[in-house]
Design an enzyme around this catalytic site. Structure first.
Site, short mmCIF file in Angstrom:
data_model
loop_
_atom_site.label_atom_id
_atom_site.label_comp_id
_atom_site.label_asym_id
_atom_site.label_seq_id
_atom_site.Cartn_x
_atom_site.Cartn_y
_atom_site.Cartn_z
CG ASP A 46 86.59 42.03 -36.99
OD1 ASP A 46 87.53 41.25 -37.35
OD2 ASP A 46 86.89 43.03 -36.21
CB CYS B 175 83.02 39.14 -33.90
SG CYS B 175 82.27 37.22 -34.48
CB ALA B 176 80.12 44.33 -32.79
CB CYS C 12 93.43 41.56 -37.06
SG CYS C 12 93.08 40.54 -35.54
N PRO D 219 85.45 45.48 -29.66
CG PRO D 219 87.40 46.98 -29.37
CD PRO D 219 86.83 45.58 -29.94
N GLY D 220 84.01 47.72 -30.69
CA GLY D 220 83.11 48.60 -31.48
C GLY D 220 83.70 49.53 -32.23
N GLY D 221 85.02 49.43 -32.83
CA GLY D 221 85.68 50.47 -33.54
C GLY D 221 84.89 50.32 -34.97
CE LYS D 222 87.80 45.63 -38.15
NZ LYS D 222 88.42 45.59 -36.91
CG ASP E 102 81.27 40.52 -28.86
OD1 ASP E 102 82.07 41.00 -29.77
OD2 ASP E 102 81.56 39.73 -27.96
#
Length: 447
Positions: free
Chosen positions: A344, A274-275, A397, A277-280, A296
């Site tokens: 995530d 579940c990547a 979150c 938008p890629g921040g993690k 994703d």
């Protein structure tokens, strides 16, 4: 459905912010669309560039105070609104008319207008759409009555608990039950916009170097967490030094913990499920040079991951972006187990409402049970791809215990060989730390 407004600006003035009447109607369209279940982010992305920032400012404020606007509209109308756009324009204008001086004192980003200007421009706005044009008189009468009876109407409105806290009643009840000593601080924190927080790209520069450059440019900022920088005042990202050079990405301090908590070292085979938008994803690649699969379900959202990694110069040879449903292993997994997994998972996003204030109006109480079931299916599938001795970091979150501590208990009891490792657990907003609400659980798979 959001409808575009034909701007009266000439092509030469395309960069000039449109008149307030046009902005009010655009905001009313956004309010109406959220009521129909559309994401405010998607709505704002479709806005013309010359009014996007202004409509975002107005719509974010209205979303935070929409319970107040709804209550006032109910008190002013003798019957149901003629249609949803009349209702949305009335709510939008009432939210802005009823700004209290304490809000302005506590938040410099609260939009403030003279009452006469607002009423006049709202009536003009009504004339710009055929759904509202026939009700200009009704809108004018309601707004002028509010100005005459302001104190009494606000007193009546604030008798409703959802007006005081700015959330649906079910949401208030859930948070109050879960956190009897902290619920007021949690809900109250959502009235303030989240700060602009950067995660330093340690492959490119250091936090000390970035802070020095910001200071040279007259931008006040301070350190937060291990790799974060928090700006005293938000700025457009293009105006912050180092954007094009890939020195940093925008990421909440709570979200930055993910890359630090998952133990990764060079050469590891890692999955970021579940990547987008890629921040993690980027945070993990800043920690170590990995054989990383970013998964994703939405192929379009993976394009954002690719764009972010390219700007940050993190698109290593070992990074693979793959579209697929995490639950359906046959659609994406090659059968080779992972050393570490970042899960995530999708959630209600109840912990990030200060950055996405529409979430409180998009969610329904039954969504909690649905997301819990989905989370369990995802984690159960991903656990099969983790090698013995490997670690899985579960992240949401959310502030709802059903998606956090209760899921942690379920995972420890249900996932074969799961051993709990130290992790922060529930992070709550409004508790003296400037981060959003997250939950973290770290599990090792017994060998």
């Amino acid at each position: 459905m959001t409808r575009p407004i034909q701007s009266t600006l000439s092509p030469q003035a395309a960069s000039v912010t449109p008149p307030l009447s046009e902005l009010l109607l655009a905001t009313a369209y956004a309010v109406e669309a959220v009521g129909e279940g559309r994401s405010l982010t998607d709505i704002l992305n479709a806005e013309p560039a010359n009014r996007r920032a202004a409509v975002q400012s107005l719509s974010f404020y209205v979303m935070r105070q929409m319970a107040r606007g709804h209550a006032l509209a109910d008190l002013l109308l003798d019957r149901s609104p003629p249609n949803s756009l009349v209702d949305s324009l009335l709510i939008t204008t009432l939210c802005l008319l009823s700004v209290h001086e304490s809000e302005v004192r506590d938040n410099s980003r609260v939009p403030v207008y003279e009452a006469y200007t607002l009423v006049s421009q709202a009536v003009t706005a009504a004339g710009l759409d055929r759904k509202t044009a026939g009700f200009k008189g009704l809108i004018n009468a309601c707004l002028r009555r509010f100005e005459r009876e302001r104190a009494a109407l606000l007193e009546q409105a604030y008798l409703r608990s959802n007006v005081r806290w700015g959330f649906p009643k079910w949401w208030i009840g859930r948070v109050r039950q879960a956190y009897p000593a902290q619920w007021e601080a949690i809900l109250g924190s959502s009235f303030q916009p989240g700060p602009l927080t950067l995660r330093v790209n340690t492959r490119k520069t250091s936090r000390e170097a970035l802070l020095a450059v910001l200071q040279e440019q007259g931008i006040s900022a301070s350190a937060i967490g291990d790799h974060g920088v928090i700006l005293d005042q938000p700025l457009p990202v293009a105006r912050i030094p180092g954007f094009e050079e890939g020195w940093w990405l925008v990421q909440d301090a709570g979200a930055q913990l993910a890359a630090q908590l998952l133990p990764v070292t060079d050469g590891m085979r890692v999955l970021d499920a579940c990547a987008a938008p890629g921040g993690k994803t980027a945070g993990l690649l800043m920690q170590a040079r990995l054989q990383l699969t970013a998964l994703d379900i939405d192929e379009g959202r993976l394009e954002r991951v690719a764009s972010n990694l390219q700007r940050l110069d993190l698109n290593d040879e070992g990074v693979v972006l793959r579209a697929g449903n995490a639950i359906d292993l046959k659609s994406w997994w090659d059968g080779q187990p992972f050393d570490a997994i970042l899960a995530d998972v999708p959630c209600t996003a109840s912990g990030i409402v200060r950055r996405h204030p529409d979430i409180r109006w998009l969610r329904q109480e039954q969504d909690i049970a649905e997301t819990v079931a989905l989370q369990r299916r995802i984690v159960s599938a991903l656990w099969q791809t983790l090698k013995p001795g490997g670690t899985l970091l579960y992240v949401t979150c959310s502030v709802f215990p059903q998606e956090g501590v209760e899921q942690d208990q379920w995972m420890q009891q249900t996932l074969e060989g799961a051993i709990a490792l130290p992790a922060p657990g529930q992070l709550l907003p409004g508790q003296g730390q400037d981060h959003d609400g997250f939950f973290y659980s770290l599990l090792r798979k017994q060998g």
